[in-house]
Write an enzyme that holds these catalytic residues in place. Structure first.
Site, PDB file in Angstrom:
ATOM      1  CE  LYS A  54     101.513  13.007  53.832  1.00 44.07           C
ATOM      2  NZ  LYS A  54     102.336  14.190  53.446  1.00 44.07           N
TER       3      LYS A  54
ATOM      4  CE1 TYR B 127      98.658  11.737  51.839  1.00 46.48           C
ATOM      5  CE2 TYR B 127      97.692  10.859  53.856  1.00 46.48           C
ATOM      6  CZ  TYR B 127      98.136  11.937  53.107  1.00 46.48           C
ATOM      7  OH  TYR B 127      98.049  13.212  53.637  1.00 46.48           O
TER       8      TYR B 127
HETATM    9  N1  LIG Z   1      94.299  18.284  54.311  1.00 45.31           N
HETATM   10  C1  LIG Z   1      94.485  17.383  55.256  1.00 45.31           C
HETATM   11  O1  LIG Z   1      93.570  17.012  55.983  1.00 45.31           O
HETATM   12  C2  LIG Z   1      95.854  16.806  55.473  1.00 45.31           C
HETATM   13  C3  LIG Z   1      96.021  15.933  56.541  1.00 45.31           C
HETATM   14  C4  LIG Z   1      97.279  15.378  56.777  1.00 45.31           C
HETATM   15  C5  LIG Z   1      98.336  15.708  55.952  1.00 45.31           C
HETATM   16  N2  LIG Z   1      98.160  16.543  54.904  1.00 45.31           N
HETATM   17  C6  LIG Z   1      99.315  16.834  54.072  1.00 45.31           C
HETATM   18  O2  LIG Z   1      99.517  18.235  53.990  1.00 45.31           O
HETATM   19  C7  LIG Z   1     100.073  18.571  52.716  1.00 45.31           C
HETATM   20  C8  LIG Z   1      99.207  19.628  52.023  1.00 45.31           C
HETATM   21  O3  LIG Z   1      97.897  19.120  51.870  1.00 45.31           O
HETATM   22  P1  LIG Z   1      96.669  19.997  51.306  1.00 45.31           P
HETATM   23  O4  LIG Z   1      95.457  19.462  51.956  1.00 45.31           O
HETATM   24  O5  LIG Z   1      96.974  21.456  51.412  1.00 45.31           O
HETATM   25  O6  LIG Z   1      96.674  19.535  49.767  1.00 45.31           O
HETATM   26  P2  LIG Z   1      96.183  20.294  48.438  1.00 45.31           P
HETATM   27  O7  LIG Z   1      95.790  19.209  47.479  1.00 45.31           O
HETATM   28  O8  LIG Z   1      95.181  21.360  48.755  1.00 45.31           O
HETATM   29  O9  LIG Z   1      97.520  20.999  47.891  1.00 45.31           O
HETATM   30  C9  LIG Z   1      98.630  20.256  47.486  1.00 45.31           C
HETATM   31  C10 LIG Z   1      99.525  21.117  46.604  1.00 45.31           C
HETATM   32  O10 LIG Z   1     100.671  20.303  46.224  1.00 45.31           O
HETATM   33  C11 LIG Z   1     100.929  20.481  44.840  1.00 45.31           C
HETATM   34  N3  LIG Z   1     101.615  19.294  44.315  1.00 45.31           N
HETATM   35  C12 LIG Z   1     101.117  18.051  44.146  1.00 45.31           C
HETATM   36  N4  LIG Z   1     102.065  17.232  43.624  1.00 45.31           N
HETATM   37  C13 LIG Z   1     103.192  17.977  43.480  1.00 45.31           C
HETATM   38  C14 LIG Z   1     104.501  17.696  42.997  1.00 45.31           C
HETATM   39  N5  LIG Z   1     104.841  16.478  42.526  1.00 45.31           N
HETATM   40  N6  LIG Z   1     105.417  18.694  42.991  1.00 45.31           N
HETATM   41  C15 LIG Z   1     105.084  19.937  43.434  1.00 45.31           C
HETATM   42  N7  LIG Z   1     103.850  20.270  43.882  1.00 45.31           N
HETATM   43  C16 LIG Z   1     102.912  19.292  43.902  1.00 45.31           C
HETATM   44  C17 LIG Z   1      99.556  20.698  44.231  1.00 45.31           C
HETATM   45  O11 LIG Z   1      99.645  21.333  42.952  1.00 45.31           O
HETATM   46  C18 LIG Z   1      98.877  21.559  45.294  1.00 45.31           C
HETATM   47  O12 LIG Z   1      99.123  22.941  45.081  1.00 45.31           O
HETATM   48  C19 LIG Z   1     100.176  17.257  51.948  1.00 45.31           C
HETATM   49  O13 LIG Z   1     101.469  16.717  52.094  1.00 45.31           O
HETATM   50  C20 LIG Z   1      99.156  16.381  52.634  1.00 45.31           C
HETATM   51  O14 LIG Z   1      99.434  15.014  52.457  1.00 45.31           O
HETATM   52  C21 LIG Z   1      96.936  17.096  54.655  1.00 45.31           C
END
Ligand SMILES: NC(=O)c1ccc[n+]([C@@H]2O[C@H](COP(=O)([O-])OP(=O)(O)OC[C@H]3O[C@@H](n4cnc5c(N)ncnc54)[C@H](O)[C@@H]3O)[C@@H](O)[C@H]2O)c1
Length: 246
Positions: free
Chosen positions: A158, A154
């Site tokens: 990223k 990851y």
């Molecule tokens: N939550 C955090 O603390 C955090 C921190 C840093 C970065 N992020 C990044 O923010 C983004 C959203 O995170 P989140 O916490 O809302 O995640 P989440 O797991 O709640 O939601 C992710 C969504 O992406 C969809 N998804 C997964 N693989 C996919 C694919 N191959 N094609 C299309 N859709 C797909 C899933 O079905 C889901 O609806 C991600 O890129 C994550 O890495 C999150």
């Protein structure tokens, strides 16, 4: 303030979490939104919740697959009349230390984040350059800045998104297309609530603001980067972290 009036945005991974909140704030700002997600049922329910077909639609899409992107972007261009904003937000984690991480989980995480974001950036750029305008927002992570234990896959993906964002920003600047990234820290969502309490407490201790972030606090930065409020910004990485690892 209708920051995105008459604009169409595509948000991947918009069925839940940060992506759904981005889609919600975009609709509130006057945009029409197409949600692209692997989970069509949840994405359809999300689009309904945002006001239904006139303002929000769902398309099943695996961001890794170029053909899926063609269908997703066509829904914006043909269905709503333009493509103005793309948010590459879809993501997964498969955490494990290097000793136990499988090659399959390495490839999977690199694929969804890095190749998925590349597909979205190149496919959107091809359409936006014709219109001579557009904004692309890529979700990186603080993991990509500092590297996290158990996240060699990851963190690499990223960090790669940062390099990709800057390279694409340079290629597209003279076409009127801006490409920027966001690095969220610890944000309360399904992804992070699955974390063991001990890991959560450890992260909390690193945050100067002494709290986790909310999805709305990431979405408002995505709205800023998607709108003309950031018209002279490209190739930037905005940290939304409560001061963690500044
Ligand atoms: N939550 C955090 O603390 C955090 C921190 C840093 C970065 N992020 C990044 O923010 C983004 C959203 O995170 P989140 O916490 O809302 O995640 P989440 O797991 O709640 O939601 C992710 C969504 O992406 C969809 N998804 C997964 N693989 C996919 C694919 N191959 N094609 C299309 N859709 C797909 C899933 O079905 C889901 O609806 C991600 O890129 C994550 O890495 C999150």
């Amino acid at each position: 303030m209708s920051l995105l009036a008459n604009r169409t945005a595509v948000v991947t991974g918009g069925a839940q979490g940060i992506g759904f909140e981005i889609a919600r704030q975009f609709v509130d700002a006057g945009a029409r939104v197409v949600i692209g997600d692997l989970d069509l049922e949840r994405a359809t329910a999300a689009a309904e919740q945002l006001g239904g077909r006139d303002v929000a639609r769902a398309v099943r899409c695996d961001v890794v697959r170029a053909e899926d992107w063609d269908v997703l972007l066509a829904e914006a261009v043909d269905g709503f009349g333009s493509l103005d904003v793309v948010v590459n937000n879809a993501g997964i984690t498969r955490d494990a230390t290097m000793r136990t991480m499988t090659e399959e989980d390495f490839d999977l995480v690199i694929g969804v984040h890095l190749k998925g974001t590349w597909q979205g950036t190149r496919k959107a750029s091809a359409i936006m350059r014709e219109a001579k305008s557009g904004a692309i927002v890529n979700l990186s992570s603080l993991s990509g800045k500092v590297g996290m234990i158990g996240q060699t896959n990851y963190s690499a993906a990223k960090a790669g998104i940062v390099g990709m964002t800057k390279a694409a920003a340079k290629e597209m600047a003279h076409h009127g297309v801006r490409v920027n990234a966001i690095q969220p820290g610890l944000i309360r969502s399904a992804m992070t609530e699955a974390m063991p309490q001990k890991a959560w407490d450890g992260k909390m201790a690193e945050i100067p603001m002494n709290r986790a972030g909310e999805v709305a606090e990431v979405a408002s930065v995505a709205l800023f980067l998607a709108s003309d409020m950031s018209s002279y910004m490209t190739g930037t990485v905005l940290e939304v972290t409560g001061g963690r690892f500044m």
